[in-house]
Design an enzyme around this catalytic site. Structure first.
Site, short mmCIF file in Angstrom:
data_model
loop_
_atom_site.label_atom_id
_atom_site.label_comp_id
_atom_site.label_asym_id
_atom_site.label_seq_id
_atom_site.Cartn_x
_atom_site.Cartn_y
_atom_site.Cartn_z
N HIS A 24 0.83 -1.22 0.00
CA HIS A 24 0.00 0.00 0.00
C HIS A 24 0.86 1.26 0.00
CE1 HIS A 24 -2.99 -2.74 2.37
NE2 HIS A 24 -2.77 -3.16 1.14
N HIS A 78 -8.11 -9.09 13.46
CA HIS A 78 -8.08 -7.93 12.55
C HIS A 78 -8.63 -8.37 11.19
CE1 HIS A 78 -6.82 -4.37 10.54
NE2 HIS A 78 -5.56 -4.67 10.31
N GLU A 80 -8.32 -6.87 8.24
CA GLU A 80 -7.54 -6.59 7.02
C GLU A 80 -7.05 -7.90 6.40
OE1 GLU A 80 -4.46 -3.57 7.33
OE2 GLU A 80 -4.50 -3.30 5.15
N ASP A 82 -4.57 -9.18 4.94
CA ASP A 82 -3.31 -9.90 5.16
C ASP A 82 -3.42 -10.84 6.36
OD1 ASP A 82 -3.53 -7.45 6.50
OD2 ASP A 82 -1.38 -7.23 6.77
N HIS A 144 -4.62 -0.35 13.51
CA HIS A 144 -4.87 0.88 12.79
C HIS A 144 -6.20 0.88 12.05
CE1 HIS A 144 -3.58 -0.90 8.74
NE2 HIS A 144 -3.59 -1.87 9.59
N ASP A 163 -1.12 -6.56 14.32
CA ASP A 163 -0.24 -5.56 13.67
C ASP A 163 0.71 -4.89 14.69
OD1 ASP A 163 -0.97 -5.75 11.01
OD2 ASP A 163 -2.59 -4.30 11.19
N TYR A 191 7.80 0.24 10.53
CA TYR A 191 6.41 -0.23 10.57
C TYR A 191 5.54 0.75 11.36
CZ TYR A 191 2.51 -3.44 10.84
OH TYR A 191 1.26 -4.01 10.72
N HIS A 222 3.17 -9.87 12.02
CA HIS A 222 4.19 -9.57 11.01
C HIS A 222 5.56 -9.66 11.69
CE1 HIS A 222 1.43 -8.11 7.95
NE2 HIS A 222 0.88 -7.26 8.80
FE1 FEO Z 1 -3.66 -4.02 9.25
FE2 FEO Z 1 -1.24 -6.35 8.84
O1 FEO Z 1 -2.89 -5.55 8.58
#
Ligand code: FEO
Length: 393
Positions: A24, A78, A80, A82, A144, A163, A191, A222
């Site tokens: 992104h 989360h 999102e 990923d 986030h 995250d 990050y 991550h």
């Molecule tokens: Fe907010 Fe790693 O996704």
């Protein structure tokens, strides 16, 4: 593929994305990982999943430990993609597993992405038993996305932080003591700067909550798992989220015929001569997402651009657009640049800095065509005086 043991009956079953270089707009020069965790207790529990294209990798790691059909519980920290992209892939094998998510935001998000299901909303303080262990939930909204939460296992003192505390870092190593701490902290800072910086207040709240839990392990979704350097990563999050940067300076510019570059160099020199740590970035050779983390520890930002066809330079515009979304509060800024006949680019830079919410600490500096040595000396003095006046206040 194999599951990696984190503790007795707890496994990392995520995926390593060695090749991703753009997340992104964030330059992920070292790739990333998507962390998913399997707890084998009376109820077999999967915490988070991975990006959809890595579903098979996650499934093979889970199969290394248990049959997919045996999963009883899935926790979605989360929405999102990923972290939730492989949810449909695992649900096919365990359609009766209970899926816990973070309150109405989690239910809404998962429904929008994957259709209606029996999602179970949880809120801060809720706790479920999975056998010998339990899992409690803490909502971390806007860290986030609105739906973010973290999951804590008090019996193991492991925090599954999603995250938060993560790093975009693809490695075969899974733990912080297997890797250089400076590399891991550098990626954690990048990050935080690129993903979390604009949510500093929420990050500060999360830091307080996590610190009070005194975890022995922080397992993000991550990068590597923190088990030796918990204090270092918590101290870093405290520092970054407190938003009280030392008096460092970042000077960012693009230049056409080196005039704006000459100005940038003398500005950086002035900051340095006033005892500050100064960093100089030419946008032609530096991706903007590599510069953003410098704002975490810098009080001043100076941005320079010549004027190209009545506009600021495209690279400067991209940088400022990206910065506007992430802007930390309480920074001092000014614009500068050389110009030929109109010079609107410098005005546009200053306007963008205002839109970022920065305090304009010095009138924009404009030089027609090529700065003379006298003009460079004058710029130097202006910056030194400005810093001197700021320091007196
Ligand atoms: Fe907010 Fe790693 O996704």
């Amino acid at each position: 593929m194999k599951a990696i043991k984190v503790r007795e009956d707890i496994y990392w079953v995520g995926a390593i994305d060695w090749t991703i270089r753009n997340f992104h707009g964030y330059n992920t020069g070292r790739g990333t990982t998507y962390g998913a965790y399997l707890i084998v207790d009376d109820k077999i529990t999967l915490i988070d999943t991975v990006k959809a294209e890595y579903t098979d990798e996650m499934l093979s790691r889970i199969r290394d430990v248990v049959p997919l059909e045996d999963i009883d519980i899935i926790i979605s920290n989360h929405v999102e993609m990923d972290h939730s992209g492989a949810l449909p892939g695992i649900r096919k094998h365990c359609p009766n597993a209970a899926v816990y998510t973070s309150g109405p935001s989690g239910v809404k998000g998962l429904t929008a992405h994957y259709g209606a299901d029996q999602y179970i909303p949880v809120k801060s303080g809720d706790r479920i038993s999975i056998g010998k262990r339990s899992l409690s939930f803490v909502a971390t909204p806007m860290l986030h996305w609105p739906d973010n939460m973290i999951t804590y296992c008090p019996e193991e003192r492991i925090l599954f932080s999603n995250d938060a505390f993560g790093q975009h870092l693809a490695t075969s190593e899974r733990f912080d003591d297997e890797l250089s701490l400076s590399v891991t902290l550098e990626e954690a800072k990048r990050y935080y700067g690129n993903i979390i910086m604009c949510y500093g207040r929420q990050a500060q709240e999360a830091w307080k909550t996590v610190s009070s839990l005194e975890p022995e392990m922080i397992a993000p979704s991550h990068g590597i798992i923190w088990r030796k350097h918990i204090k270092e990563i918590l101290d870093a999050y405290r520092l970054w989220s407190e938003n009280t940067p030392p008096g460092n300076a970042v000077v960012v510019y693009d230049s056409m015929w080196h005039s704006t570059e000459k100005m940038a160099k003398v500005i950086a020199e002035a900051f340095a001569d006033c005892g500050m740590s100064a960093r100089l970035y030419d946008l032609k050779g530096n991706h903007y997402s590599n510069i953003i983390p410098e704002l975490l520890t810098s009080k001043y930002i100076a941005v320079g651009s010549p004027t190209l066809n009545s506009q600021m330079m495209p690279l400067v515009s991209s940088f400022l657009c990206y910065l506007k979304g992430l802007s930390p509060k309480d920074r001092q800024a000014f614009a500068f640049g050389s110009y030929g006949w109109s010079g609107q680019g410098i005005d546009q830079v200053e306007s963008a800095l205002v839109e970022c919410g920065f305090h304009i600490c010095m009138e924009k500096i404009r030089i027609n065509y090529i700065p003379s040595q006298e003009q460079l000396d004058e710029i130097y003095s202006k910056v030194v005086n400005m810093i001197g006046n700021e320091t007196k206040q």
